[in-house]
Write an enzyme that holds these catalytic residues in place. Structure first.
Site, PDB file in Angstrom:
ATOM      1  N   PRO A  70      -6.353 -29.677  -6.062  1.00  0.00           N
ATOM      2  CA  PRO A  70      -5.319 -30.201  -5.578  1.00  0.00           C
ATOM      3  C   PRO A  70      -4.430 -31.170  -6.506  1.00  0.00           C
ATOM      4  O   PRO A  70      -3.369 -31.384  -6.680  1.00  0.00           O
ATOM      5  CB  PRO A  70      -5.703 -31.038  -4.459  1.00  0.00           C
ATOM      6  CG  PRO A  70      -7.007 -30.260  -4.001  1.00  0.00           C
ATOM      7  CD  PRO A  70      -7.459 -29.832  -5.180  1.00  0.00           C
ATOM      8  N   TYR A 154      -4.870 -17.085  16.027  1.00  0.00           N
ATOM      9  CA  TYR A 154      -3.708 -17.599  15.263  1.00  0.00           C
ATOM     10  C   TYR A 154      -3.425 -19.102  15.694  1.00  0.00           C
ATOM     11  O   TYR A 154      -3.126 -19.953  14.659  1.00  0.00           O
ATOM     12  CB  TYR A 154      -2.931 -16.680  15.254  1.00  0.00           C
ATOM     13  CG  TYR A 154      -1.321 -16.916  14.689  1.00  0.00           C
ATOM     14  CD1 TYR A 154      -1.454 -17.311  13.186  1.00  0.00           C
ATOM     15  CD2 TYR A 154      -0.398 -17.228  15.295  1.00  0.00           C
ATOM     16  CE1 TYR A 154      -0.220 -17.567  12.720  1.00  0.00           C
ATOM     17  CE2 TYR A 154       0.813 -17.570  14.842  1.00  0.00           C
ATOM     18  CZ  TYR A 154       0.860 -17.728  13.312  1.00  0.00           C
ATOM     19  OH  TYR A 154       2.167 -18.132  12.809  1.00  0.00           O
TER      20      TYR A 154
END
Length: 327
Positions: A70, A154
């Protein structure tokens, strides 16, 4: 105000150059978001795990958002100093639960960590999904206060990502907006979507002399479809609009359309004689729990984002067909 295709958008501007980073900038939603920002004169950096060409008019950066650090993205954010970071990355309707967990949840946590590391603090515009909500009763319109109780993998993974964003915003870690999108359609609709799959079957049939046989799962649902360019304009508005305490906005057209009618419109746009065969396909990525009714209440987006959709589904399917034949 910005003007896109002759349509005025409530996008804040000033004399300083505006920059935006679009994560997943080479995907279906990302490409269109990049194009909309670039058309409005915004300097765009498209970040993607795929080493593919970005949309014309923008810069690109290849970055693996799960294997990389990150801190690497944090350095890019500090160098770019963007007004907003748009998270258009994600995984839709994969047969692999692990793949959806990685793309829709773990990636979001990674992005939030990058924003924590960055000294520059842009707004985060996160693209969620209407499938994060509980199924709707037929005839209802779903607003932002609806129950979040997804019935699909999902929807569950998208909700985990959205919750991570909202928790970070509540803790003061980031300025964030979540756009919960209805069914987005238009040029470049992915082949794992209903209309993308039908378009590919029609394209294959165009190479032969006989009529097409279009095989689809049962077309039982009414859904709220929104053009991908209207969606991109909502993203632009969310990047700079003053939103007060609101963090979640529903994005759709505000009408439920029977999916069979859109399939018929796509066939008509192609000019190809076709028979539609509805059959239960064991390989379908959309489970039986996928809700049969969806209509979105978009009044909050109209009032606070200054956004409204203005392209109808007929325009969307024609653009999808033209794009499919030009590939």
């Amino acid at each position: 105000m910005a003007v896109v295709d002759g349509h005025r958008l409530a996008v804040a501007t000033d004399e300083a150059p505006r920059r935006v980073i679009v994560m997943g900038g080479t995907g279906f939603l990302g490409r269109h978001a990049v194009a909309a920002f670039a058309a409005a004169g915004v300097d765009v950096l498209a970040v993607s795990r795929q080493a593919t060409l970005a949309t014309a008019g923008c810069r690109s950066c290849h970055l693996d958002m799960l294997d990389g650090s990150p801190a690497e993205l944090a350095r890019i954010i500090d160098a770019e100093r963007p007004v907003a970071v748009v998270n258009a990355a994600g995984v839709a309707w994969s047969p692999s639960p692990e793949h959806m967990e990685q793309g829709n949840h773990q990636l979001v946590e990674w992005l939030l960590s990058a924003l924590d590391h960055a000294a520059w603090k842009p707004r985060l515009v996160h693209l969620g999904s209407m499938h994060e909500y509980a199924p709707q009763p037929v005839g209802s319109s779903l607003d932002e206060w609806g129950s979040v109780r997804p019935t699909t993998q999902y929807g569950r993974t998208k909700l985990l990502g959205t919750r991570a964003v909202l928790e970070a915003a509540a803790a003061g870690r980031t300025d964030a907006v979540v756009l919960r999108l209805s069914n987005v359609i238009g040029a470049g609709s992915p082949p794992n979507s209903l209309l993308g799959r039908v378009a590919q079957q029609l394209k294959e049939a165009s190479r032969t002399s006989g009529p097409a046989v279009i095989r689809v799962a049962p077309l039982r649902a009414h859904r709220d479809f929104v053009d991908v360019r209207d969606t991109s304009e909502a993203i632009m508005c969310a990047a700079t609009a003053p939103i007060g305490a609101r963090r979640v906005f529903n994005i759709g057209r505000g009408e439920a359309v029977h999916v069979r009618s859109l399939v018929d419109q796509l066939i008509a746009a192609s000019g190809i004689a076709a028979e539609v065969v509805e059959e239960d396909a064991g390989g379908s990525t959309r489970p039986p729990t996928d809700p049969d009714w969806m209509r979105v209440d978009i009044r909050l987006a109209r009032r606070l984002l200054g956004w409204s959709p203005w392209r109808g589904p007929d325009v969307s399917v024609q653009e999808l067909w033209k794009a499919t034949m030009s590939e």
